[in-house]
Motif scaffolding. Structure first.
Motif, PDB file in Angstrom:
ATOM      1  N   ILE A 143       7.011  12.348  20.806  1.00  0.00           N
ATOM      2  CA  ILE A 143       7.855  13.285  21.554  1.00  0.00           C
ATOM      3  C   ILE A 143       8.100  14.561  20.759  1.00  0.00           C
ATOM      4  CG2 ILE A 143      10.212  13.630  22.421  1.00  0.00           C
ATOM      5  CD1 ILE A 143      10.116  10.636  23.272  1.00  0.00           C
ATOM      6  N   ALA A 144       8.378  14.431  19.462  1.00  0.00           N
ATOM      7  CA  ALA A 144       8.646  15.602  18.618  1.00  0.00           C
ATOM      8  C   ALA A 144       7.443  16.534  18.572  1.00  0.00           C
ATOM      9  CB  ALA A 144       9.031  15.149  17.211  1.00  0.00           C
ATOM     10  N   VAL A 145       6.243  15.980  18.386  1.00  0.00           N
ATOM     11  CA  VAL A 145       5.032  16.806  18.273  1.00  0.00           C
ATOM     12  C   VAL A 145       4.716  17.485  19.604  1.00  0.00           C
ATOM     13  CG1 VAL A 145       2.546  16.759  17.864  1.00  0.00           C
ATOM     14  CG2 VAL A 145       4.074  15.443  16.390  1.00  0.00           C
ATOM     15  N   ILE A 146       4.808  16.736  20.710  1.00  0.00           N
ATOM     16  CA  ILE A 146       4.515  17.318  22.026  1.00  0.00           C
ATOM     17  C   ILE A 146       5.515  18.419  22.359  1.00  0.00           C
ATOM     18  CG2 ILE A 146       4.438  16.864  24.509  1.00  0.00           C
ATOM     19  CD1 ILE A 146       3.325  14.097  23.878  1.00  0.00           C
ATOM     20  N   ASP A 147       6.801  18.167  22.116  1.00  0.00           N
ATOM     21  CA  ASP A 147       7.820  19.169  22.437  1.00  0.00           C
ATOM     22  C   ASP A 147       7.664  20.403  21.556  1.00  0.00           C
ATOM     23  OD1 ASP A 147      10.019  20.134  23.853  1.00  0.00           O
ATOM     24  OD2 ASP A 147      11.438  19.415  22.358  1.00  0.00           O
ATOM     25  N   PHE A 148       7.305  20.206  20.300  1.00  0.00           N
ATOM     26  CA  PHE A 148       7.098  21.335  19.398  1.00  0.00           C
ATOM     27  C   PHE A 148       5.962  22.230  19.885  1.00  0.00           C
ATOM     28  CE2 PHE A 148       5.030  23.280  15.693  1.00  0.00           C
ATOM     29  CZ  PHE A 148       6.096  23.962  15.136  1.00  0.00           C
ATOM     30  N   ASN A 149       4.893  21.609  20.394  1.00  0.00           N
ATOM     31  CA  ASN A 149       3.709  22.364  20.827  1.00  0.00           C
ATOM     32  C   ASN A 149       3.835  22.935  22.234  1.00  0.00           C
ATOM     33  OD1 ASN A 149       2.101  22.099  18.475  1.00  0.00           O
ATOM     34  ND2 ASN A 149       1.518  20.034  19.061  1.00  0.00           N
ATOM     35  N   THR A 150       4.544  22.239  23.121  1.00  0.00           N
ATOM     36  CA  THR A 150       4.561  22.632  24.536  1.00  0.00           C
ATOM     37  C   THR A 150       5.947  22.941  25.085  1.00  0.00           C
ATOM     38  OG1 THR A 150       4.803  20.364  25.364  1.00  0.00           O
ATOM     39  CG2 THR A 150       2.558  21.121  24.901  1.00  0.00           C
ATOM     40  N   GLY A 158      13.728  18.901  20.937  1.00  0.00           N
ATOM     41  CA  GLY A 158      13.200  17.542  20.757  1.00  0.00           C
ATOM     42  C   GLY A 158      12.891  17.160  19.319  1.00  0.00           C
ATOM     43  N   PRO A 159      12.183  18.007  18.549  1.00  0.00           N
ATOM     44  CA  PRO A 159      11.880  17.644  17.165  1.00  0.00           C
ATOM     45  C   PRO A 159      13.126  17.422  16.310  1.00  0.00           C
ATOM     46  CG  PRO A 159      10.464  19.439  17.880  1.00  0.00           C
ATOM     47  CD  PRO A 159      11.486  19.244  18.952  1.00  0.00           C
ATOM     48  N   PHE A 160      14.176  18.199  16.556  1.00  0.00           N
ATOM     49  CA  PHE A 160      15.405  18.057  15.783  1.00  0.00           C
ATOM     50  C   PHE A 160      16.172  16.791  16.178  1.00  0.00           C
ATOM     51  CE2 PHE A 160      14.535  22.639  15.991  1.00  0.00           C
ATOM     52  CZ  PHE A 160      14.395  22.896  14.632  1.00  0.00           C
ATOM     53  N   LEU A 161      16.218  16.524  17.495  1.00  0.00           N
ATOM     54  CA  LEU A 161      16.855  15.288  17.948  1.00  0.00           C
ATOM     55  C   LEU A 161      16.124  14.079  17.387  1.00  0.00           C
ATOM     56  CD1 LEU A 161      17.619  16.070  21.712  1.00  0.00           C
ATOM     57  CD2 LEU A 161      19.189  16.154  19.766  1.00  0.00           C
ATOM     58  N   ALA A 162      14.789  14.123  17.452  1.00  0.00           N
ATOM     59  CA  ALA A 162      13.984  13.011  16.931  1.00  0.00           C
ATOM     60  C   ALA A 162      14.220  12.828  15.441  1.00  0.00           C
ATOM     61  CB  ALA A 162      12.498  13.260  17.209  1.00  0.00           C
ATOM     62  N   SER A 163      14.307  13.940  14.702  1.00  0.00           N
ATOM     63  CA  SER A 163      14.551  13.858  13.259  1.00  0.00           C
ATOM     64  C   SER A 163      15.922  13.259  12.966  1.00  0.00           C
ATOM     65  CB  SER A 163      14.452  15.249  12.628  1.00  0.00           C
ATOM     66  OG  SER A 163      13.161  15.784  12.796  1.00  0.00           O
ATOM     67  N   GLY A 164      16.927  13.669  13.749  1.00  0.00           N
ATOM     68  CA  GLY A 164      18.264  13.112  13.577  1.00  0.00           C
ATOM     69  C   GLY A 164      18.301  11.622  13.855  1.00  0.00           C
TER      70      GLY A 164
END
Length: 198
Positions: free
Chosen positions: A55-62, A172-178
């Motif tokens: 999810i983090a990678v997809i949200d970061f890219n798209t 998304g990437p920040f939520l996933a990291s948290g």
């Protein structure tokens, strides 16, 4: 590494992003085993973190969090919890409501404040599904950590002229990291937090 950075069939260079993702996935798996050992929590949180990476990678890219990914993630969580019973069902249900409603309120407040969409519904649905994995108390703390990471990163990037504060930043990437940080180091974070406020 074995392919020397090139596709085995066509010889085209492979993006270094794939190597980074594979490295991070392996590293997080080691951390999960270090924390949980051979317990029921290991496969449950292992699958959860693998979905967080996707999810983090997809949200970061798209700047999109796809419904089909969230549906598969939710189905995997239901199946794993049915087998291993890691999270009490009432806690998982409250986690869905807490995660979803909390993020919906933030999305609504952001839209009222900035007069434009500040957060997508993908983030709301993502938080709801994550709440099923973590329960209602933990999802609130983990989302808070994600927001703090997002704020600090955006301010730092703005300071070095890398980002405009008017741009939409994928959350998304920040939520996933948290979420990842809390799963792996939540006990230590809570202990530090309590030490600072008491």
């Amino acid at each position: 590494i074995l392919l020397r950075g090139k596709c085995s069939s066509c010889g085209e260079p492979i993006s270094k992003l794939y190597l980074f993702i594979e490295f991070i996935t392996g590293l997080l798996t080691v951390f999960l085993f270090w924390k949980f050992g051979l317990t029921a929590e290991l496969p449950f949180y292992m699958i959860f973190i693998y979905f967080l990476i996707v999810i983090a990678v997809i949200d970061f890219n798209t700047q999109l969090i796809h419904n089909k990914v969230l549906l598969v993630m939710a189905a995997a969580g239901l199946l794993l919890n049915s087998i291993f019973q890691v999270i009490p069902w009432y806690d998982a249900g409250l986690g869905i409501l807490t995660g979803g409603i909390t993020m919906f309120v933030f999305a609504w407040a952001g839209k009222m404040l900035f007069k434009k969409e500040a957060m997508g519904m993908g983030d709301v649905k993502f938080s709801a599904v994550a709440g099923m994995f973590l329960g209602w108390k933990v999802i609130l703390i983990a989302l808070y950590m994600g927001f703090v990471l997002a704020l600090l990163t955006v301010l730092l990037l703005h300071l070095f002229k890398r980002v405009n504060l008017q741009e939409r930043i994928p959350l998304g990437p920040f939520l996933a990291s948290g979420l990842m940080m809390f799963i792996l180091f939540g006990d230590h974070v809570l202990e530090l937090y309590m030490h600072l406020i008491l």
